[in-house]
Design a protein around this motif. Structure first.
Motif, PDB file in Angstrom:
ATOM      1  N   PHE A  20      -5.048  -5.651  -1.468  1.00  0.00           N
ATOM      2  CA  PHE A  20      -5.714  -4.563  -1.769  1.00  0.00           C
ATOM      3  C   PHE A  20      -5.391  -4.288  -3.145  1.00  0.00           C
ATOM      4  O   PHE A  20      -4.465  -4.387  -4.115  1.00  0.00           O
ATOM      5  N   ARG A  21      -6.695  -3.670  -3.913  1.00  0.00           N
ATOM      6  CA  ARG A  21      -6.558  -3.370  -5.418  1.00  0.00           C
ATOM      7  C   ARG A  21      -6.538  -1.949  -5.522  1.00  0.00           C
ATOM      8  O   ARG A  21      -7.240  -1.074  -4.755  1.00  0.00           O
ATOM      9  N   ILE A  22      -6.033  -1.575  -6.679  1.00  0.00           N
ATOM     10  CA  ILE A  22      -5.838  -0.200  -7.095  1.00  0.00           C
ATOM     11  C   ILE A  22      -6.692   0.362  -8.194  1.00  0.00           C
ATOM     12  O   ILE A  22      -6.527  -0.544  -9.133  1.00  0.00           O
ATOM     13  N   LEU A  23      -7.294   1.300  -8.037  1.00  0.00           N
ATOM     14  CA  LEU A  23      -8.284   1.929  -8.911  1.00  0.00           C
ATOM     15  C   LEU A  23      -7.564   2.361 -10.290  1.00  0.00           C
ATOM     16  O   LEU A  23      -6.409   2.872  -9.954  1.00  0.00           O
ATOM     17  N   SER A  46     -14.541  -5.570  -9.999  1.00  0.00           N
ATOM     18  CA  SER A  46     -13.213  -5.141  -9.490  1.00  0.00           C
ATOM     19  C   SER A  46     -12.160  -5.333 -10.675  1.00  0.00           C
ATOM     20  O   SER A  46     -11.112  -4.704 -10.585  1.00  0.00           O
ATOM     21  N   CYS A  50      -9.628  -2.474 -11.822  1.00  0.00           N
ATOM     22  CA  CYS A  50      -8.303  -2.471 -11.190  1.00  0.00           C
ATOM     23  C   CYS A  50      -7.532  -3.413 -11.832  1.00  0.00           C
ATOM     24  O   CYS A  50      -7.904  -4.786 -12.051  1.00  0.00           O
ATOM     25  N   LYS A  52      -3.952  -3.241 -10.816  1.00  0.00           N
ATOM     26  CA  LYS A  52      -2.823  -3.203  -9.998  1.00  0.00           C
ATOM     27  C   LYS A  52      -3.318  -3.638  -8.755  1.00  0.00           C
ATOM     28  O   LYS A  52      -4.428  -3.136  -8.146  1.00  0.00           O
ATOM     29  N   LEU A  54      -1.542  -4.260  -4.412  1.00  0.00           N
ATOM     30  CA  LEU A  54      -0.412  -4.083  -3.445  1.00  0.00           C
ATOM     31  C   LEU A  54       0.259  -5.499  -3.256  1.00  0.00           C
ATOM     32  O   LEU A  54      -0.567  -6.369  -2.783  1.00  0.00           O
TER      33      LEU A  54
ATOM     34  N   MET B   1      -0.087   3.797   3.133  1.00  0.00           N
ATOM     35  CA  MET B   1      -1.370   4.482   2.700  1.00  0.00           C
ATOM     36  C   MET B   1      -2.036   5.300   3.708  1.00  0.00           C
ATOM     37  O   MET B   1      -1.377   5.472   4.730  1.00  0.00           O
ATOM     38  N   PHE B  20      -2.705   7.477  -6.386  1.00  0.00           N
ATOM     39  CA  PHE B  20      -3.256   6.291  -6.523  1.00  0.00           C
ATOM     40  C   PHE B  20      -4.506   6.040  -5.520  1.00  0.00           C
ATOM     41  O   PHE B  20      -4.192   6.159  -4.207  1.00  0.00           O
ATOM     42  N   ARG B  21      -5.596   5.412  -5.899  1.00  0.00           N
ATOM     43  CA  ARG B  21      -6.682   5.315  -4.939  1.00  0.00           C
ATOM     44  C   ARG B  21      -6.838   3.672  -4.705  1.00  0.00           C
ATOM     45  O   ARG B  21      -6.819   2.954  -5.885  1.00  0.00           O
ATOM     46  N   ILE B  22      -7.154   3.481  -3.645  1.00  0.00           N
ATOM     47  CA  ILE B  22      -7.273   2.093  -3.194  1.00  0.00           C
ATOM     48  C   ILE B  22      -8.684   1.445  -3.288  1.00  0.00           C
ATOM     49  O   ILE B  22      -9.614   2.095  -2.327  1.00  0.00           O
ATOM     50  N   LEU B  23      -8.967   0.565  -3.886  1.00  0.00           N
ATOM     51  CA  LEU B  23     -10.422   0.036  -3.936  1.00  0.00           C
ATOM     52  C   LEU B  23     -10.923  -0.306  -2.369  1.00  0.00           C
ATOM     53  O   LEU B  23     -10.187  -1.005  -1.716  1.00  0.00           O
ATOM     54  N   SER B  25     -12.514  -2.467   0.625  1.00  0.00           N
ATOM     55  CA  SER B  25     -12.324  -3.972   0.602  1.00  0.00           C
ATOM     56  C   SER B  25     -13.915  -4.604   0.734  1.00  0.00           C
ATOM     57  O   SER B  25     -14.994  -3.548   0.925  1.00  0.00           O
ATOM     58  N   PHE B  28     -17.431  -3.026  -2.239  1.00  0.00           N
ATOM     59  CA  PHE B  28     -17.106  -1.725  -2.437  1.00  0.00           C
ATOM     60  C   PHE B  28     -18.190  -0.918  -3.042  1.00  0.00           C
ATOM     61  O   PHE B  28     -18.096   0.419  -3.101  1.00  0.00           O
ATOM     62  N   CYS B  50     -13.610   4.310  -2.905  1.00  0.00           N
ATOM     63  CA  CYS B  50     -12.173   4.334  -2.201  1.00  0.00           C
ATOM     64  C   CYS B  50     -12.106   5.307  -1.238  1.00  0.00           C
ATOM     65  O   CYS B  50     -12.381   6.433  -1.282  1.00  0.00           O
ATOM     66  N   LEU B  54      -2.534   6.040  -1.876  1.00  0.00           N
ATOM     67  CA  LEU B  54      -1.327   5.582  -1.500  1.00  0.00           C
ATOM     68  C   LEU B  54      -0.382   7.151  -1.593  1.00  0.00           C
ATOM     69  O   LEU B  54      -0.758   8.181  -2.052  1.00  0.00           O
TER      70      LEU B  54
END
Lengths: 408, 408
Positions: A20-23, A46, A50, A52, A54, B1, B20-23, B25, B28, B50, B54
């Motif tokens: 999982f990548r964090i924007l 990406s 991104c 950071k 998880l 999440m 925090f936003r998660i891209l 999968s 995207f 996204c 989190l």
């Protein structure tokens, strides 16, 4: 979370996809030109938006930590760590997007006493949780020896990945997969009897010694296993323990012992696993430090306990108390009762409002409270309390002073 | 999440920025057209790429959970929850991007007994951790009453936010801020003496009753506080306890009690806080359910304990043992010693390799091991073990059978 640069490339191609990548916060597009955007290369893009990600497991972040703090750490370094990890997988039984791992590792020591200690920890954990388990072990050097002996040393990864699936897809399908990967018929002919070896651990090791006699690596693996089994033989484990030559575990970084634990009663895959990695910190620039560790899957262990109905049993064994709320006039007395029970360390609550007794009892019932304590005007006059056993329905009256000794 | 849709808009504008936003999968970009990309509206674009974010705290996910499981839950519903939360903030002392919150909430009951129970929990937690604290309380209804009484009811949010800063920026700066926000001089004139009220809790409440006599909401707040203080007066707390009329807490959703805890010895902001929210689940479509809860900040509590040097003290009080490793010949005997110590529940390890005694001792020293157990050829011959106290340097020899009683 970790820097993506610490995570990418550590879990194979498949693993990278499952991260999982964090924007980035704020203007996340600042590093991406219009061209980058319009090309829509999601992989490249990406990494521009991104920085950071998880945690995918606790092992790679641990290796990062060890390298970062190498000057403050006393080696051999032992640590345990309990934290959530994430995988961008399709959720299904025993497979979660967010789950807790509990890791134990020793880094900076080659001694097989570490493997022994980890197996004792595994045995104690599952004994205390009262889960019937089988602890399976193997050694990556034996797998290397087998690849060598079959003349397919450079195919060790393919062979390992295929062998690892025996449990899931069966022996014959694994043979087919090996053929499909181009492993020669003669090599498969040599591997076949080994994967079918029967007998107890010592009998298997004896036969393996003949088969792998010409492979130095293989013989090293056998010797390591013999030493470890020797330690274990001297202390009785509660768990079943077996040498499983088909145990490979997908992760490439193992170099010695491989450990995997399964529940005997619930079919949910491995609930604990690990092994020795001779050069995990090498990926972060610190060479030649050997480590060994295992990881408990808390959520799968929870699933096993749920399946075995253990939480119901726990609840039935634990005492819990509800004090009936009669309203303001009786409140001081009832709060005093609650305080007595709390001080005994027993889970207890007062119903928060002076609702009808029937409603309060229904609440106690649905929460499976074991005892309800009743002190209305009558009880208060005589300094007493009525104790109702919610399982038997039995009621007894006791003095306030005797309440503690009743629950002791 | 969580789904971002559950989180956005719940923590104010500032809060949305700190999520925090998660891209997503895979591909995207699939929901974003070329136009969307080239416009570079990061707010809009982030919601196209996204779907997940989190957790910012545990309260909103808890409200989501309660609404989702309303039919399975027995109300009043009590739960505790310990999990990490994330904020895209600049990390600094006492402020982390990833930290653990420990929440306790009761939902579905108006009773002030719940507030009382939470305060008892707070008191017990910090007593057990041996941290000197002051528990501050206030009531949002009093703040509303004050805004009403000053003729600025519609400015309650501005007034609350300003008052909340008294601790950080001082009384005069808060008055300036109120002026800057357009609060009238006459209103400020009325607020000023209230925020400066002195005396003990009951004296303050008495004076407030005169000031807020015309505000129904304000009088309700005073009455709630009186009830709560009445419960607390009957049970002695270890923590100091005070009514702090300047306590506001930024979060908009509080409607009744406001609670905040500070360490008396370490200046690190609040280490626990919470309050009553009459309609938190309303944002998820379930109206009229009142809840009250507090959240302990585990990382700040850890910081306080570190600052007070408590882990060193813990280490010094706890026993730990290292068994010297003499090599293969003595290993069985030494593993037996290790087993005896483990079975006593004492933290113990054997040095993993038969290194030079000096090296093993240096390791024990740097790990602050309390006792080193030595059993070489001599000891083994006579079934003995030498116990070295690492603090005093003292050595005694004892029989293997007497080892357990030495450590008991």
């Amino acid at each position: 979370m970790e820097n993506l640069s610490s995570l990418l490339g550590k879990y194979g191609e498949e693993g990278d996809k499952l991260l999982f990548r964090i924007l980035n916060s704020g203007d996340f597009l600042s590093a991406a030109g219009d061209d980058d955007l319009l090309k829509r290369e999601t992989g490249r893009l990406s990494s521009l938006i991104c920085e950071k990600g998880l945690r995918y497991d606790l092992t790679v972040p641990f290796a990062r930590y060890v390298v970062q703090h190498r000057d403050e750490i006393v080696f051999p370094f032992k640590r345990y760590q309990i934290q959530p990890v994430w995988r961008a997988d399709r959720p299904q039984k025993g497979r979660y997007r967010e789950f807790f791992q509990c890791d134990v590792d020793v880094i900076g020591s080659d001694s097989l006493l570490n493997e022994f200690e980890l197996i004792k920890i595994i045995d104690e954990v599952f004994s205390r949780l009262d889960i019937n388990t089988v602890i399976k072990i193997n050694n990556r050097k034996i797998l290397s020896g087998l690849a060598e002996m079959s003349g397919e040393s450079d195919r060790i990864t393919d062979i390992t990945i295929a062998i690892d699936k025996i449990d899931k897809i069966g022996f014959d399908a694994v043979i087919e997969e090996l053929k499909g990967k181009g492993v020669s018929a003669s090599a498969i002919g040599k591997l076949r009897p080994v994967l079918n070896l029967t007998g107890n651990t010592n009998a298997k090791l004896k036969k393996l010694e003949d088969i792998l006699a010409s492979s130095e690596t293989g013989m090293k693996g056998i010797s390591e296993l013999r030493t470890l089994v020797g330690y274990i033989d001297k202390f009785s484990l509660n768990s079943a323990f077996e040498l499983d030559l088909t145990l490979a575990r997908g992760l490439n970084y193992y170099t010695g012992a491989i450990i995997e634990v399964k529940s005997k009663d619930v079919n949910i895959g491995s609930i604990c696993g690990g092994g020795r990695y001779d050069d995990l910190t090498g990926i972060f620039g610190m060479q030649g430090v050997s480590g060994v560790g295992v990881s408990f899957g808390a959520d799968r262990i929870y699933d096993v306990l749920m399946h075995l109905n253990r939480f119901e049993t726990l609840k039935a064994h634990g005492q819990s108390v509800m004090v009936v709320n009669f309203g303001d006039k009786e409140l001081d007395y009832n709060l005093k009762i609650l305080d007595v029970i709390h001080k005994l360390g027993i889970s207890a609550e007062i119903y928060p409002e002076p609702a009808k007794i029937k409603k309060q009892m229904a609440y106690a019932d649905s929460k499976k409270i074991t005892y309800v304590l009743i002190a209305g005007e009558d009880e208060i006059t005589y300094n007493q309390v009525t104790i109702k056993n919610m399982q038997t329905g039995e009621q007894v009256k006791t003095g306030l002073m005797e309440l503690a000794s009743f629950f002791k």
